[in-house]
Structures are given as C-alpha cells and as structure tokens.
Write an enzyme that holds these catalytic residues in place. Structure first.
Site, short mmCIF file in Angstrom:
data_model
loop_
_atom_site.label_atom_id
_atom_site.label_comp_id
_atom_site.label_asym_id
_atom_site.label_seq_id
_atom_site.Cartn_x
_atom_site.Cartn_y
_atom_site.Cartn_z
N PHE A 13 20.97 51.71 41.47
CA PHE A 13 20.72 50.27 41.45
C PHE A 13 20.66 49.80 42.90
O PHE A 13 21.69 49.80 43.59
CB PHE A 13 21.87 49.61 40.70
N LEU A 64 20.30 47.02 45.26
CA LEU A 64 20.28 45.60 45.59
C LEU A 64 20.73 45.37 47.03
O LEU A 64 20.03 44.74 47.84
CB LEU A 64 21.20 44.83 44.61
N ASP A 108 26.74 40.66 35.96
CA ASP A 108 27.68 39.94 35.09
C ASP A 108 28.30 40.90 34.09
O ASP A 108 29.52 40.94 33.90
CB ASP A 108 26.96 38.83 34.31
N GLY A 121 57.75 59.32 49.51
CA GLY A 121 56.92 60.11 50.44
C GLY A 121 55.92 61.00 49.72
O GLY A 121 54.83 61.26 50.23
N GLU A 142 30.18 45.10 43.26
CA GLU A 142 29.78 44.21 42.15
C GLU A 142 30.35 42.80 42.38
O GLU A 142 30.77 42.13 41.46
CB GLU A 142 30.18 44.81 40.80
N SER A 160 36.15 40.07 45.79
CA SER A 160 37.10 39.12 45.17
C SER A 160 36.80 37.69 45.61
O SER A 160 36.92 36.75 44.82
CB SER A 160 38.54 39.50 45.52
C1 LIG Z 1 31.32 52.69 47.45
C2 LIG Z 1 30.36 51.57 47.30
C3 LIG Z 1 29.40 51.64 46.30
C4 LIG Z 1 28.45 50.61 46.17
N1 LIG Z 1 27.45 50.73 45.22
C5 LIG Z 1 26.41 49.84 45.24
C6 LIG Z 1 25.26 50.05 44.41
O1 LIG Z 1 25.19 51.00 43.62
N2 LIG Z 1 24.23 49.17 44.50
C7 LIG Z 1 24.25 48.10 45.34
O2 LIG Z 1 23.28 47.35 45.39
N3 LIG Z 1 25.35 47.86 46.13
C8 LIG Z 1 26.41 48.72 46.11
N4 LIG Z 1 27.51 48.52 46.93
C9 LIG Z 1 27.50 47.38 47.83
C10 LIG Z 1 28.52 46.31 47.48
O3 LIG Z 1 28.13 45.64 46.33
C11 LIG Z 1 28.66 45.41 48.72
O4 LIG Z 1 29.36 46.16 49.70
C12 LIG Z 1 29.37 44.10 48.42
O5 LIG Z 1 28.55 43.28 47.63
C13 LIG Z 1 29.77 43.34 49.67
O6 LIG Z 1 28.70 43.25 50.56
P1 LIG Z 1 28.92 43.64 52.11
O7 LIG Z 1 29.54 44.99 52.11
O8 LIG Z 1 27.63 43.47 52.82
O9 LIG Z 1 29.99 42.62 52.64
P2 LIG Z 1 29.71 41.11 53.15
O10 LIG Z 1 28.88 40.39 52.16
O11 LIG Z 1 29.24 41.18 54.56
O12 LIG Z 1 31.18 40.51 53.10
C14 LIG Z 1 32.15 40.76 54.13
C15 LIG Z 1 33.37 39.87 53.83
O13 LIG Z 1 32.98 38.49 53.88
C16 LIG Z 1 33.32 37.86 52.67
N5 LIG Z 1 32.31 36.84 52.35
C17 LIG Z 1 30.97 36.95 52.36
N6 LIG Z 1 30.38 35.81 52.01
C18 LIG Z 1 31.39 34.93 51.77
C19 LIG Z 1 31.44 33.57 51.36
N7 LIG Z 1 30.33 32.86 51.11
N8 LIG Z 1 32.66 32.99 51.21
C20 LIG Z 1 33.80 33.71 51.44
N9 LIG Z 1 33.81 34.98 51.82
C21 LIG Z 1 32.62 35.60 51.98
C22 LIG Z 1 33.34 38.98 51.62
O14 LIG Z 1 34.14 38.62 50.48
C23 LIG Z 1 33.95 40.10 52.43
O15 LIG Z 1 35.34 39.96 52.47
C24 LIG Z 1 28.50 49.49 47.04
C25 LIG Z 1 29.50 49.42 48.02
C26 LIG Z 1 30.41 50.44 48.15
C27 LIG Z 1 31.43 50.34 49.25
#
Ligand SMILES: Cc1cc2nc3c(=O)[nH]c(=O)nc-3n(C[C@H](O)[C@H](O)[C@H](O)COP(=O)(O)OP(=O)(O)OC[C@H]3O[C@@H](n4cnc5c(N)ncnc54)[C@H](O)[C@@H]3O)c2cc1C
Length: 383
Positions: free
Chosen positions: A123, A125, A239, A339, A362, A365
């Site tokens: 997936f 995105l 969702d 430990g 997904e 928090s």
């Molecule tokens: C092991 C793993 C597997 C994954 N698998 C998939 C997958 O199969 N397909 C896919 O598409 N994605 C995948 N992801 C991506 C994942 O969904 C994203 O990492 C996630 O949505 C967060 O995006 P980011 O890492 O760019 O963090 P950012 O969006 O840059 O966020 C960084 C921090 O800022 C906070 N933040 C951002 N915007 C706001 C706001 N408006 N208000 C308050 N706080 C905010 C976030 O909560 C977070 O704490 C995966 C990630 C990991 C680590």
C-alpha cells in the site's frame, strides 16, 4: 477472561491460536534476528484462509465478517507483529480496497491470488515529504494516450520488496485530496524500483521498502476507482485498517500479559515468587485491564462495520487506545522481567520494539486525536 464469541468466531480463534503457536511463535525470535520472516509463511497464511477473511468466496476468499478479522488479527498479533502486518496490508489495505472499489476484472485478476498467498500486496501512500499530511503527496500520474505514467517516491512501504502488486496513490489533478487517484501497479514493470529499509527498531521480520517509480507505465485499466477518488479510497482503507491494527495491539498486549504472568510465577526473590508482591501484581493487572478495554474498543468497531454503520471515529479511538496500551503493556512486562526483560533471551524486549511503531503508522497517535477532536468539535485542526 474471554468475551463470549459465537461458535464460528470461537472456532476461528481456536484454529488461529493453535496455528500461531505452531507456525509463528517458535520462529519469531529467529526471524527478528535474521531481519526477515520466512516468506513461506505467506503461502501458509493463504492455505489457512487467513488472507481471505471478509473477501467473498467467489473471489477466492474465506468470507467471514469484521469481527472474524479482529479475532484473527489478535491471534496473529500475539504471535508476531511482523506476520500480523503482512496480513493487515495485503488483505486489509489492498485486498479489501480491490473488493470495495475494483472493477470485476480487477477483482478476478487479483483477489484469488492475494487470498491464496500466491501474490502479496503493498500500500503506497506515504512519501519522504508527506506522512501525516498524505493529501499533499507529490507522486504524479500523467495521461499518455490509453496509459498513465507514474513518477515519484514512496516511503516506509510494508511488504514493499516482496509484493507483486502495489496500490499506489498518485496526483492526477488539483492540489490536495481531490487530485489523487489510485492505481494497481504490478511490481515487475519497467521503472519500478524498490530498496529494503534496514535497521528498524522493531518489526524487523517485515520487509519495509522505499519504492521509486521512474516513469512507470500502466494502462487505464490499472486505475482503481475513479479519477480523483484515490484519497477517499486510501482513507476508507485506513479507517478499517485501524480496527485491525487495534486488534493486533490487543494480541501484543496479551502476549505481554501471558509472559509476565508466567515469569512472575517462576522467578523468586526474597525467598518467594515475585508474583506474591503487590507491586508486581499491579504491573500485571494494569496490562490485563488494558487488554480487556482495547479488545472491547476493537470489537465495537467491528460491530459497527458489520451492521453497516459509520465507524471512523470509533476506529480512531480504538487504534489510539490499543496502540498506546500495547506499548505500556510491553514496558510493564519488561519491568516484571527485570534485567532479563532487557535481553532477547525472553520475548518481551521484542514486544516493546514491535509495539512502538503501532502508535506511528496508519495515523500517529497525534493524528488520531485530531480526528477524534474534529468529530467532537466540528473544527478541523489539521489546517
Ligand atoms: C514500519 C513502518 C511501516 C509502514 N508501512 C506503511 C505502508 O505500508 N504504507 C504507507 O503508505 N505508509 C507506511 N508507513 C508510514 C507511516 O504511516 C508514517 O510514518 C506515518 O503516517 C507518519 O508519517 P511520518 O513518518 O512522515 O511522520 P510526520 O507526519 O512527519 O510526523 C512527525 C511527528 O509530527 C506529528 N504531527 C504531524 N502533523 C501533525 C499535526 N497536524 N498536529 C500534531 N502533530 C503532528 C506526528 O504525530 C509525529 O509525531 C509505515 C511506517 C513505518 C515506520
């Protein structure tokens, strides 16, 4: 402490539990160390019908409802989050999107293979520059006659290096959510590059990849849903995906509970099992309460889904609570182990590493709180 399930769900739970104990639990630590689950597990999952829950039998699925899916994902989550994630993505995000939005041809082409575990889905995105802000993704799909040409980079894609089919979200029109379209892209086409991301804190058995689309050409028949419908498809998948992640979190917390109870009964300090100390019991009781609460929240979402009611906010509530609970449960379990919880002779340190990502993907928090807050106040705090 088990909630009452009907006969069909109980049977699924018992079959899944026995299968996980035989095929997953004995190998999970080795897969973690090797940074790869044995990919033969995909066919085994298919043979058990675990990659076809909620997909109609006419498309190779095993039927069942959203509660069946939750029951299964809890058992898989208890065994190994990497294996649970394979199912969450290939079936939960890709297979179910094809079921809901695919043409008859797309369903016939892909669903039987995905359900059998002959093919695996990923997936796509998230991008390097857009995670939480997915509506601003920059991968482009440009029309060229009867074809589309896709260019861009996707980041952190689960199953990315193993998948045969990638559900890719790309910009075909205006900025923002309404300009996004979904495509089913076979991963063996020219211009489709993928690199495994190593060195993850947890979920080390799972293949996570960066995907580069360098002028990937697909026919218009690869479009999933209408032009501009892609973001809606992605959000609908997530969702429901959050319900499954919540159920997987219940499984992680249960694994922590079982390990902590067992160890507390065996380990003696001051001449008595540590289970006899109230502060140790508190650590265990707190996990147990969260397991029950998180399961109820996940199953409430399943009930809404199965009755055709709106469930998006409830899915955010369940995912937020259950993922934070799984991290807490793993922390408590490590505390019970002292430990010995800090080394990988026992599974609890892996539970913490695996659980940590559950509050990130997904929707983090923070994003779940914004979704819940928007539903309650009517005010969109994203912009
Ligand atoms: C092991 C793993 C597997 C994954 N698998 C998939 C997958 O199969 N397909 C896919 O598409 N994605 C995948 N992801 C991506 C994942 O969904 C994203 O990492 C996630 O949505 C967060 O995006 P980011 O890492 O760019 O963090 P950012 O969006 O840059 O966020 C960084 C921090 O800022 C906070 N933040 C951002 N915007 C706001 C706001 N408006 N208000 C308050 N706080 C905010 C976030 O909560 C977070 O704490 C995966 C990630 C990991 C680590």
């Amino acid at each position: 402490m088990d909630l009452e399930l009907g006969d069909a769900h109980r049977e699924l739970r018992d079959v899944a539990r026995a299968w996980v104990d035989k095929e997953v639990v004995p190998y999970a630590a080795a897969w973690d160390r090797a940074e790869s689950v044995d990919t033969a597990i995909v066919r085994k999952l298919g043979d058990m019908g675990f990659l076809g829950i909620e997909i109609p039998e006419e498309y190779g699925g095993s039927g069942g409802d959203a509660l069946s899916y939750c029951v299964l994902l809890e058992e898989l989550g208890r065994g190994d989050s990497s294996v649970r994630g394979i199912v969450s993505v290939s079936l939960g995000l890709v297979g179910k999107s094809i079921k809901s939005y695919g043409s008859e041809q797309q369903k016939r082409d892909w669903l039987p293979r995905l359900c059998a575990g002959e093919s695996l889905g990923c997936f796509g995105l998230t991008e390097p520059g857009t995670g939480s802000d997915a509506a601003n993704l920059t991968t482009r799909a440009v029309r060229d006659g009867e074809d589309w040409v896709l260019t861009g980079t996707k980041m952190f894609i689960t199953n990315g290096t193993w998948a045969d089919i990638a559900l890719i979200f790309a910009r075909t029109g205006q900025p923002g959510p309404k300009g996004v379209t979904a495509f089913l892209v076979p991963t063996d086409v020219p211009g489709f590059g993928r690199t495994e991301i190593k060195g993850k804190l947890g979920l080390r058995g799972q293949a996570t990849a960066e995907i580069v689309l360098d002028g990937v050409r697909v026919p218009d028949s690869a479009r999933l849903g209408g032009e501009g419908q892609g973001f809606r498809i992605a959000m609908a998948a997530l969702d429901k995906g959050r319900m499954g992640v919540a159920a997987g979190c219940v499984g992680v917390a249960r694994a922590c509970l079982e390990a902590a109870v067992r160890y507390a009964g065996e380990r003696e300090q001051f001449g008595k099992p540590i289970a006899s100390y109230q502060l140790v019991q508190e650590l265990i009781a707190d996990i147990a309460v969260d397991v029950e609460a998180a399961r109820l929240l996940a199953w409430r979402v399943a009930d809404l889904v199965d009755r055709g009611k709106p469930f998006g906010t409830e899915a955010s509530v369940a995912k937020l609570f259950a993922s934070e609970a799984a991290v807490k449960a793993a922390n408590n379990a490590i505390q019970v182990f002292g430990g010995y919880g800090y080394i990988d002779e026992y599974p609890v340190s892996k539970y913490l590493r695996d659980a940590r990502v559950l509050t990130l993907y997904e929707g983090t928090s923070q994003i779940q709180k914004l979704l819940i807050g928007r539903a309650l106040t009517g005010v969109n705090a994203f912009v």
